[in-house]
Design a protein around this motif. Structure first.
Motif, PDB file in Angstrom:
ATOM      1  N   SER A   8     -10.958 -30.242  -1.609  1.00 51.93           N
ATOM      2  CA  SER A   8     -11.182 -29.737  -2.911  1.00 51.93           C
ATOM      3  C   SER A   8     -12.325 -30.337  -3.782  1.00 51.93           C
ATOM      4  O   SER A   8     -12.795 -29.571  -4.485  1.00 51.93           O
ATOM      5  CB  SER A   8      -9.805 -29.792  -3.743  1.00 51.93           C
ATOM      6  N   CYS A  11     -15.576 -28.757  -2.261  1.00 50.21           N
ATOM      7  CA  CYS A  11     -15.460 -27.270  -2.703  1.00 50.21           C
ATOM      8  C   CYS A  11     -15.931 -27.261  -4.025  1.00 50.21           C
ATOM      9  O   CYS A  11     -17.111 -26.342  -4.556  1.00 50.21           O
ATOM     10  CB  CYS A  11     -14.381 -26.694  -2.506  1.00 50.21           C
ATOM     11  N   SER A  17     -15.773 -21.688  -2.116  1.00 54.91           N
ATOM     12  CA  SER A  17     -14.373 -21.644  -1.717  1.00 54.91           C
ATOM     13  C   SER A  17     -14.276 -22.501  -0.399  1.00 54.91           C
ATOM     14  O   SER A  17     -15.078 -22.825   0.376  1.00 54.91           O
ATOM     15  CB  SER A  17     -13.859 -20.331  -1.362  1.00 54.91           C
ATOM     16  N   ARG A  18     -12.817 -22.716  -0.207  1.00 48.08           N
ATOM     17  CA  ARG A  18     -12.510 -23.622   1.248  1.00 48.08           C
ATOM     18  C   ARG A  18     -13.066 -23.079   2.290  1.00 48.08           C
ATOM     19  O   ARG A  18     -13.615 -23.652   3.400  1.00 48.08           O
ATOM     20  CB  ARG A  18     -11.308 -24.072   1.093  1.00 48.08           C
ATOM     21  N   ARG A  19     -12.733 -21.621   2.512  1.00 48.01           N
ATOM     22  CA  ARG A  19     -12.930 -20.812   3.601  1.00 48.01           C
ATOM     23  C   ARG A  19     -14.536 -20.835   3.907  1.00 48.01           C
ATOM     24  O   ARG A  19     -15.141 -21.000   4.729  1.00 48.01           O
ATOM     25  CB  ARG A  19     -12.565 -19.565   3.336  1.00 48.01           C
ATOM     26  N   THR A  20     -15.407 -20.764   2.758  1.00 44.85           N
ATOM     27  CA  THR A  20     -16.902 -20.841   2.825  1.00 44.85           C
ATOM     28  C   THR A  20     -17.361 -22.236   3.285  1.00 44.85           C
ATOM     29  O   THR A  20     -18.129 -22.314   4.240  1.00 44.85           O
ATOM     30  CB  THR A  20     -17.529 -20.456   1.642  1.00 44.85           C
TER      31      THR A  20
END
Length: 126
Positions: A8, A11, A17-20
């Motif tokens: 986090s 990010c 985002s975490r996904r990115t």
């Protein structure tokens, strides 16, 4: 690198985002961000243990300084990457440092010309 960075925090710092973040790491480096950061910390420990003065700091202290609080897991990660335990790395560094010091005077007997004619550093490389 003194402590593990939480995903986090990355990010937030990068404003993604975490996904990115995961996608970018996998596309670029072929691994996730936390694995990459762990490898960086393991590499830093390895470098520290190989330093000539490493005999003054314990393996435990060095691992803790680099953010590894679970020493058992640290040892498993270390062995899987470097093929030896952290204490073996440190023992080899201490031994090679002592071996170098015991042979330092031998180098004084060799002139620069003799060293150069024998191939210098190039002949010493494997």
């Amino acid at each position: 690198m003194a402590r593990p960075v939480h995903i986090s925090e990355l990010c937030s710092a990068l404003m993604v985002s975490r996904r990115t973040l995961h996608r970018a790491f996998f596309e670029t480096l072929g691994t996730g961000p936390m694995t990459y950061l762990r490898l960086r910390r393991l590499s830093a420990v390895h470098r520290a243990l190989r330093m000539p003065g490493s005999s003054q700091a314990s393996v435990t202290h060095t691992a803790l300084d680099h953010g590894f609080s679970d020493l058992g897991r640290f040892a498993v990660y270390y062995r899987s990457i470097f093929g030896e335990s952290p204490s073996q790395t440190r023992r080899r560094a201490v031994a090679s440092s002592e071996d170098f010091r015991s042979h330092e005077d031998d180098f004084d007997d060799v002139s620069a010309k003799q060293w150069s004619n024998s191939g210098g550093f190039a002949s010493a490389l494997p």
